[in-house]
Design an enzyme around this catalytic site. Sequence first.
Site, short mmCIF file in Angstrom:
data_model
loop_
_atom_site.label_atom_id
_atom_site.label_comp_id
_atom_site.label_asym_id
_atom_site.label_seq_id
_atom_site.Cartn_x
_atom_site.Cartn_y
_atom_site.Cartn_z
N ASP A 1 -1.93 -2.55 6.48
CA ASP A 1 -2.20 -2.21 7.88
C ASP A 1 -3.62 -1.71 8.10
O ASP A 1 -4.01 -1.40 9.22
CB ASP A 1 -1.21 -1.15 8.37
N ASP B 1 -7.29 -3.84 3.76
CA ASP B 1 -6.25 -4.80 3.37
C ASP B 1 -6.54 -6.21 3.88
O ASP B 1 -5.87 -7.16 3.48
CB ASP B 1 -4.89 -4.37 3.93
N ASP C 1 0.86 -1.18 0.00
CA ASP C 1 0.00 0.00 0.00
C ASP C 1 0.89 1.24 0.00
O ASP C 1 2.09 1.14 0.28
CB ASP C 1 -0.90 -0.02 1.24
#
Length: 824
Positions: A568, A572, A326
């Site tokens: 995180d 996700d 990410d």
Amino acid sequence: MNKFQRPHRSRSGEEKPEPPKPQVPAIETDPAAGLTTAQVEQRLAAGLDNCAAESPTRTEKQIIQDNIFTFFNLVFVILALCLALVGSYANMTFLGVVIANTVIGIVQQLRSKRTVDQLTLVAAHKVHCIRDGKEQLLPSEQLVRDDIVEFSAGEQICADAVVVLGSAHANEALVTGEAEPIPKEPGDVLRSGSFLAAGHCTARLTHVGAESYASQLATEAREGGHKVAKGEMMRSLDGLIRVIGIALIPMGVVMFLKQFVVLDLSLRDSVEATVAALIGMIPEGLYLLTSVALAVSMIRLAQRKVLAQDMNCIETLARVDVLCVDKTGTITEARMEATDPELLNPGTWTADQVHSALRSIYSGTEPDNDTARALVQKFGGRDGPVWRRTATVPFNSAYKWSAVAFEGQGCFVVGAPEFVAGDRYAEISGNVEPYLEKGSRVLLLAHCAEVPDPKAGIVPCALEFVALLPVANRIRPEAPETFRYFSKQGVAVKVISGDNPVAVSEVARQAGIPGADHFVDAATLITDEDLAEAARRCTVFGRVTPAQKRKLVKALQAQGHTVAMTGDGVNDVLALKDADCGIAMASGAQAASQVAQLVLLESDFSGLPAVVAEGRRVINNIQRSASLFLVKNIFSFLLTFVTLFVTMPYPLQPLQLTLLSAVTIGIPSFILALEPNHEVVQGKFILNVIRAALPGGLTDLLLVLGVQAFVYVFELPYETLTTVTTLLLLAVGLAVLWDVCKPFTVAHGALWGGMALLTILSVVCLGDLLGVVRLDLKGILILVVFLLLVVQTLHTIERALTWLDRAGQELCRRLPRRKTEENT
């Protein structure tokens, strides 16, 4: 006790007899006061705590039992008893190796268990709980039934509960497979194992511990025979050991009858030959070596503040060739900073009015993510009046906006400009693009008369664009170096983000990610085929929904890649679960850490290269060491098979094989298994190992058969045969070890020299014990001739196998072309 209840376990995992427990009726706990201390103690006494029914790691008793009571240990004990019955006590020394292997395995696995347990305790997320009218932060295991707890977006539901205050959206995909977030209002049930995708609520726990929904599912899975899937290496070793275990018994019986009945050897000689043949076929240290190496690897990861929640993920790490990351928290710093808003309609909305709206939106709210935290910090603490809220739509990564309605002020929407503005995005694109080109995130503040419905979507024509809210965060200083490492190691990096693809591409470029200019807006990927094609050609994916993240991971896997996913956030979670190896940041959403195989406790992405390197080190070294073991196993199996059909005695005794196993296999393999090795893992484990071991095994077989022929022609005694065979096999073992040690370092040179010296000292000093006799002239000449053939034979077989490999690859390449031509 219902079918889902299990014996009570202590924190160490040991079962304890359950004392009689008082029945405690469920109560409607006051949300403001929670349970009293006396009520909590009453529930703890009744066993109504939230301790898991099963320990996350094996108990110490289980580890000791699993290492002692193995199939091969049983075989070794039986073989030792057979030798004891015929008085061949000296040949029972292989039991020392077995005992040493077992003790080493127990010690290392106990050490690994304690390390992982301590790390799990450190990594355990705590829950906000109200007791005696005060808020407390408690580990989930200390909660009891009827506790009042508060859950925020990103938190995993630790026990079954019912909402008493607030509203939220729960994602139950991890327990039911339903990916769409489900609205939860007071009176609705929260299932353990699900997580909050948005919102904030207060709930009362109704079913805890073994009675919770998630524990019931886990129990049913265990009773149905479901186990955590092993990696390819462990599956290969299991299969190898299973085949050998099946072959041992019939071959042992036939071998003994051949020696005792056909060759008319004495009972003692027949038993010794049979035991030697069977010992040679058993890879007694290979499985242990693998377990110990993985245990040591888990300890090394723990020292780097990385919690490995599944030992199999270490093998997966070694094979990763695609890493999905990410933007926020990985490439950039987690902390974001909001700047002053850019007014889009200053004639209607003044700066004071915009700040009043933002102050009212963000004052007194619990931020769900890093962007919200930045906005709360920027606008939530400003002095001034706050409007009274009448309705709220929490942010969701599926539709990428949130909304708040105020009494007398209408409704304000904050979200991604493309999603909020829709078809009218062109009206503000000129204002948005400059921020995106710098890599900043931009939100749109818009006004409408009524609260939009998330299911129906926003009607852009009913919106009034008010202001842009730029939010930026800095590139992590260590990010470029980290991505350079992965590029050198052949690991492709895919950036998957919910932000605008232009902004994400610029951030990826600044971080030095190769192919950062190949980006795509995931909102344009309508079909699964579009997604799969984008996964093949693009590096940066923007405006990705949680469902698309999951599909991207699966598309990459379908293309033959081994995928690691870092994340995180709440969005996700599903992708982390489906990736071959999920890697979570401990500072992120609790649900992400719960489903990931690896948790970076310091949330430092720059430590990931060392984690990947550790996976490659352990698998490459196990693969290299396993080839040493299989040299002896291949030789023993083939020689035993030949002996069953050819009238000749088995040329080795158990004690001689023990020496061979120790100096050319056991000691070197344990040393080599723990050294640095960061090469990319390629191919199938068992095929690689057998291919590496074949030259040594075939060399042993050919030379020993040659020695047997010479001994038969010259009518030399059996002792000469066993002596020459032992010395020859030691020479071949050292030659194979020489090749394994390449490229030579000082440590490798010391290892090979030490094993060669140990071999010579063992033969000279322990010759009588080992059954090595003084050779006459004929025996010496035979030994010298075959010693001179060792290296040449080994390398000739290696060249022949390499030629066959290439020929096979060429044939595989030609077959598809030939089929295509025939079809044409």
